[in-house]
Scaffold this motif. Structure first.
Motif, PDB file in Angstrom:
ATOM      1  N   ALA A  25       0.806  -1.223   0.000  1.00  0.00           N
ATOM      2  CA  ALA A  25       0.000   0.000   0.000  1.00  0.00           C
ATOM      3  C   ALA A  25       0.836   1.268   0.000  1.00  0.00           C
ATOM      4  CB  ALA A  25      -0.946  -0.003   1.202  1.00  0.00           C
ATOM      5  N   THR A  26       2.107   1.164   0.429  1.00  0.00           N
ATOM      6  CA  THR A  26       2.913   2.371   0.619  1.00  0.00           C
ATOM      7  C   THR A  26       4.133   2.437  -0.295  1.00  0.00           C
ATOM      8  OG1 THR A  26       4.063   1.309   2.488  1.00  0.00           O
ATOM      9  CG2 THR A  26       2.150   2.679   3.004  1.00  0.00           C
ATOM     10  N   GLY A  27       4.246   1.515  -1.255  1.00  0.00           N
ATOM     11  CA  GLY A  27       5.249   1.656  -2.295  1.00  0.00           C
ATOM     12  C   GLY A  27       6.589   1.011  -2.044  1.00  0.00           C
ATOM     13  N   TYR A  28       6.633  -0.034  -1.225  1.00  0.00           N
ATOM     14  CA  TYR A  28       7.887  -0.738  -0.952  1.00  0.00           C
ATOM     15  C   TYR A  28       7.954  -2.015  -1.789  1.00  0.00           C
ATOM     16  CZ  TYR A  28       8.420   2.558   2.823  1.00  0.00           C
ATOM     17  OH  TYR A  28       8.552   3.732   3.527  1.00  0.00           O
ATOM     18  N   GLU A  29       9.145  -2.295  -2.302  1.00  0.00           N
ATOM     19  CA  GLU A  29       9.323  -3.480  -3.143  1.00  0.00           C
ATOM     20  C   GLU A  29       9.535  -4.749  -2.344  1.00  0.00           C
ATOM     21  OE1 GLU A  29      11.876  -2.947  -6.685  1.00  0.00           O
ATOM     22  OE2 GLU A  29      12.163  -0.908  -5.946  1.00  0.00           O
ATOM     23  N   GLY A  30       9.868  -4.609  -1.067  1.00  0.00           N
ATOM     24  CA  GLY A  30      10.143  -5.793  -0.281  1.00  0.00           C
ATOM     25  C   GLY A  30      10.383  -5.469   1.172  1.00  0.00           C
ATOM     26  N   VAL A  31      10.869  -6.485   1.894  1.00  0.00           N
ATOM     27  CA  VAL A  31      10.999  -6.412   3.345  1.00  0.00           C
ATOM     28  C   VAL A  31      12.388  -6.857   3.766  1.00  0.00           C
ATOM     29  CG1 VAL A  31      10.002  -7.099   5.558  1.00  0.00           C
ATOM     30  CG2 VAL A  31       8.580  -7.128   3.487  1.00  0.00           C
ATOM     31  N   GLU A 251       0.939   4.023   7.839  1.00  0.00           N
ATOM     32  CA  GLU A 251       0.776   3.976   6.391  1.00  0.00           C
ATOM     33  C   GLU A 251       1.081   5.335   5.764  1.00  0.00           C
ATOM     34  OE1 GLU A 251      -1.373   2.754   8.553  1.00  0.00           O
ATOM     35  OE2 GLU A 251      -2.107   0.786   7.891  1.00  0.00           O
ATOM     36  N   LYS A 252       0.562   6.392   6.347  1.00  0.00           N
ATOM     37  CA  LYS A 252       0.804   7.725   5.800  1.00  0.00           C
ATOM     38  C   LYS A 252       2.287   8.074   5.864  1.00  0.00           C
ATOM     39  CE  LYS A 252      -0.500  12.590   6.295  1.00  0.00           C
ATOM     40  NZ  LYS A 252      -1.375  13.556   7.016  1.00  0.00           N
ATOM     41  N   VAL A 253       2.918   7.812   6.997  1.00  0.00           N
ATOM     42  CA  VAL A 253       4.325   8.161   7.161  1.00  0.00           C
ATOM     43  C   VAL A 253       5.206   7.338   6.214  1.00  0.00           C
ATOM     44  CG1 VAL A 253       6.270   8.125   8.772  1.00  0.00           C
ATOM     45  CG2 VAL A 253       4.044   8.989   9.510  1.00  0.00           C
ATOM     46  N   LEU A 254       4.941   6.052   6.111  1.00  0.00           N
ATOM     47  CA  LEU A 254       5.747   5.212   5.230  1.00  0.00           C
ATOM     48  C   LEU A 254       5.571   5.618   3.773  1.00  0.00           C
ATOM     49  CD1 LEU A 254       5.361   1.697   6.882  1.00  0.00           C
ATOM     50  CD2 LEU A 254       7.303   3.264   7.020  1.00  0.00           C
ATOM     51  N   ARG A 255       4.371   6.032   3.391  1.00  0.00           N
ATOM     52  CA  ARG A 255       4.135   6.508   2.027  1.00  0.00           C
ATOM     53  C   ARG A 255       4.906   7.808   1.760  1.00  0.00           C
ATOM     54  NH1 ARG A 255      -0.910   6.702   2.394  1.00  0.00           N
ATOM     55  NH2 ARG A 255      -1.290   4.531   1.818  1.00  0.00           N
ATOM     56  N   LEU A 256       4.946   8.687   2.741  1.00  0.00           N
ATOM     57  CA  LEU A 256       5.696   9.938   2.587  1.00  0.00           C
ATOM     58  C   LEU A 256       7.199   9.678   2.429  1.00  0.00           C
ATOM     59  CD1 LEU A 256       3.809  12.214   5.141  1.00  0.00           C
ATOM     60  CD2 LEU A 256       3.851  12.483   2.652  1.00  0.00           C
ATOM     61  N   TYR A 257       7.715   8.682   3.173  1.00  0.00           N
ATOM     62  CA  TYR A 257       9.124   8.340   3.000  1.00  0.00           C
ATOM     63  C   TYR A 257       9.391   7.778   1.604  1.00  0.00           C
ATOM     64  CZ  TYR A 257      10.743   9.254   7.751  1.00  0.00           C
ATOM     65  OH  TYR A 257      11.113   9.873   8.923  1.00  0.00           O
ATOM     66  N   THR A 259       7.809   8.673  -1.093  1.00  0.00           N
ATOM     67  CA  THR A 259       7.832   9.851  -1.963  1.00  0.00           C
ATOM     68  C   THR A 259       9.166  10.575  -1.856  1.00  0.00           C
ATOM     69  OG1 THR A 259       5.439  10.097  -1.720  1.00  0.00           O
ATOM     70  CG2 THR A 259       6.671  12.024  -2.481  1.00  0.00           C
ATOM     71  N   LEU A 260       9.672  10.710  -0.636  1.00  0.00           N
ATOM     72  CA  LEU A 260      10.938  11.399  -0.426  1.00  0.00           C
ATOM     73  C   LEU A 260      12.085  10.634  -1.079  1.00  0.00           C
ATOM     74  CD1 LEU A 260      12.417  13.757   0.861  1.00  0.00           C
ATOM     75  CD2 LEU A 260      12.465  12.481   3.017  1.00  0.00           C
ATOM     76  N   PHE A 261      12.075   9.314  -0.953  1.00  0.00           N
ATOM     77  CA  PHE A 261      13.109   8.502  -1.594  1.00  0.00           C
ATOM     78  C   PHE A 261      13.117   8.722  -3.103  1.00  0.00           C
ATOM     79  CE2 PHE A 261      13.745   4.498  -3.976  1.00  0.00           C
ATOM     80  CZ  PHE A 261      15.101   4.363  -3.794  1.00  0.00           C
ATOM     81  N   HIS A 262      11.948   8.669  -3.724  1.00  0.00           N
ATOM     82  CA  HIS A 262      11.894   8.844  -5.177  1.00  0.00           C
ATOM     83  C   HIS A 262      12.310  10.253  -5.582  1.00  0.00           C
ATOM     84  CE1 HIS A 262      10.461   4.918  -6.244  1.00  0.00           C
ATOM     85  NE2 HIS A 262       9.498   4.979  -5.349  1.00  0.00           N
ATOM     86  N   ALA A 263      12.006  11.235  -4.750  1.00  0.00           N
ATOM     87  CA  ALA A 263      12.459  12.601  -5.038  1.00  0.00           C
ATOM     88  C   ALA A 263      13.980  12.692  -4.997  1.00  0.00           C
ATOM     89  CB  ALA A 263      11.838  13.571  -4.030  1.00  0.00           C
ATOM     90  N   PHE A 264      14.600  12.044  -4.020  1.00  0.00           N
ATOM     91  CA  PHE A 264      16.059  12.058  -3.917  1.00  0.00           C
ATOM     92  C   PHE A 264      16.721  11.382  -5.121  1.00  0.00           C
ATOM     93  CE2 PHE A 264      15.949  12.508   0.958  1.00  0.00           C
ATOM     94  CZ  PHE A 264      16.368  13.824   0.905  1.00  0.00           C
TER      95      PHE A 264
END
Length: 267
Positions: A25-31, A251-257, A259-264
Motif C-alpha cells: 500500500a505504501t510503495g515498498y518493493e520488499g521487506v 501507512e501515511k508516514v511510510l508513504r511519505l518516506y 515519496t521522499l526517496f523517489h524525489a532524492f
C-alpha cells in the motif's frame, strides 16, 4: 535501487500478512526482516524451515521480495566461544536466506575497546568472521554485509575489516551516519558542506543502505548528495527504510518516506 522496509520498530508488532499489506500500500518493493528483537514476524535464526518457507510463499504471493535477513550477531567478544556462537548463528541465517531465495544477510561488528592492542584484536576477529561467513555464503550467491554501526561507523575501521576479509561477497551496510563533527575517530569537520570524502571511503564497498529520518533539516543535504552519488555510480542494491516510526498513522508516514526517496533518486 530497490526501496524496501526494515521491520525495526515500525513493524515490531505486525505479523507477516500485515507487513506485506502495508508494503504494497505504501510503495515498498520488499521487506528486510530484523532478527533478535522478538518481532511478531517470527523469522528468527531459530525459526523452523517450515516457517521460513511459509514466509517465502507469503512474500512471493504478495509480489514482493525478501531483501535481507538482518542478524544482530557481532564478533567483538573477548570470549572465543561467544564469537563462535555468533558465527554459527549467522551460518544458520545464511541457510535461511538460501532457503528463501534472499541474497543478503547483515551482521554487526560491533564495539572496539579504547586500548590499541585490544582494538587491533577485535578488528582481526571481525575480519576473520566476515571472511568465514563470506566463504560459507558464496555458493548461494549471498552477500554478507557488516553494518556501519557502533564503533564501525568510523569508515576507516569498517572498510578495513571488509578489505581484510578479502571476499567479493562481503560489503558494508551504510547506516546513514554521516560522521560530521564527530568527537572521536574519522570525521568531517563540523558543518561540512559535502559528504564526498566520506563517500569516497565507503562507496566502493556499499552493498546495502539503511535510511532514517531523511526529512530532518540537519541531514537533508547529506541524504540529497548521497543519493546523487549513488545514482551517478549506478548503485543497484537495496535501500531500506529504518525510520522506526511508532506513531498512529504508519501507512501515511511510510508513504511519505517513499515519496521522499523517489524525489532524492530522481533529482
Amino acid at each position: 535501487m530497490k526501496w524496501v522496509l526494515n521491520t525495526y520498530q515500525t513493524a515490531q508488532d505486525w505479523d507477516v500478512p500485515r507487513i506485506l499489506e502495508v508494503c504494497r500500500a505504501t510503495g515498498y518493493e520488499g521487506v528486510e526482516f530484523l532478527q533478535d528483537f522478538k518481532q511478531a514476524h517470527g523469522l528468527e535464526a531459530s525459526a523452523s524451515d517450515e516457517h521460513v518457507l511459509q514466509v517465502k510463499r507469503q512474500v512471493g504471493d504478495a509480489g514482493l521480495i525478501v531483501s535481507s535477513l538482518t542478524s544482530c550477531c557481532n564478533f567483538h567478544s573477548p570470549e572465543e566461544g561467544e564469537r563462535r556462537r555468533n558465527v554459527e548463528q549467522v551460518r544458520r541465517v545464511i541457510d535461511q536466506a538460501a532457503l528463501m531465495g534472499c541474497d543478503h544477510v547483515r551482521v554487526l561488528g560491533d564495539r572496539l575497546p579504547e586500548d590499541d592492542p585490544g582494538r587491533e584484536a577485535v578488528v582481526e576477529w571481525v575480519a576473520a568472521a566476515l571472511r568465514e561467513l563470506g566463504e560459507y555464503a558464496a555458493p548461494h550467491r549471498i552477500t554478507v554485509s557488516i553494518e556501519a554501526h557502533g564503533s564501525f561507523t568510523d569508515p576507516l575501521y569498517v572498510t578495513r575489516v571488509v578489505r581484510e576479509a578479502g571476499r567479493e561477497n562481503v560489503g558494508i551496510v551504510f547506516n546513514s551516519q554521516w560522521r560530521v563533527g564527530a568527537p572521536a575517530g574519522w570525521s568531517l569537520p563540523e558543518g561540512a558542506a559535502s559528504i564526498a570524502p566520506l563517500y569516497e571511503l565507503i562507496g566502493p564497498h556499499i552493498t546495502s543502505v539503511h535510511t532514517h529520518q531523511m526529512e530532518q533539516p540537519e541531514v537533508w543535504r547529506y541524504y540529497q548528495e548521497f543519493f546523487r552519488l549513488l545514482v551517478r555510480d549506478g548503485y543497484r542494491g537495496y535501500v531500506s527504510n529504518e525510520c522506526a516510526y511508532r506513531g498512529p498513522d504508519p501507512e501515511k508516514v511510510l508513504r511519505l518516506y517513499t515519496t521522499l526517496f523517489h524525489a532524492f533518486v530522481s533529482a
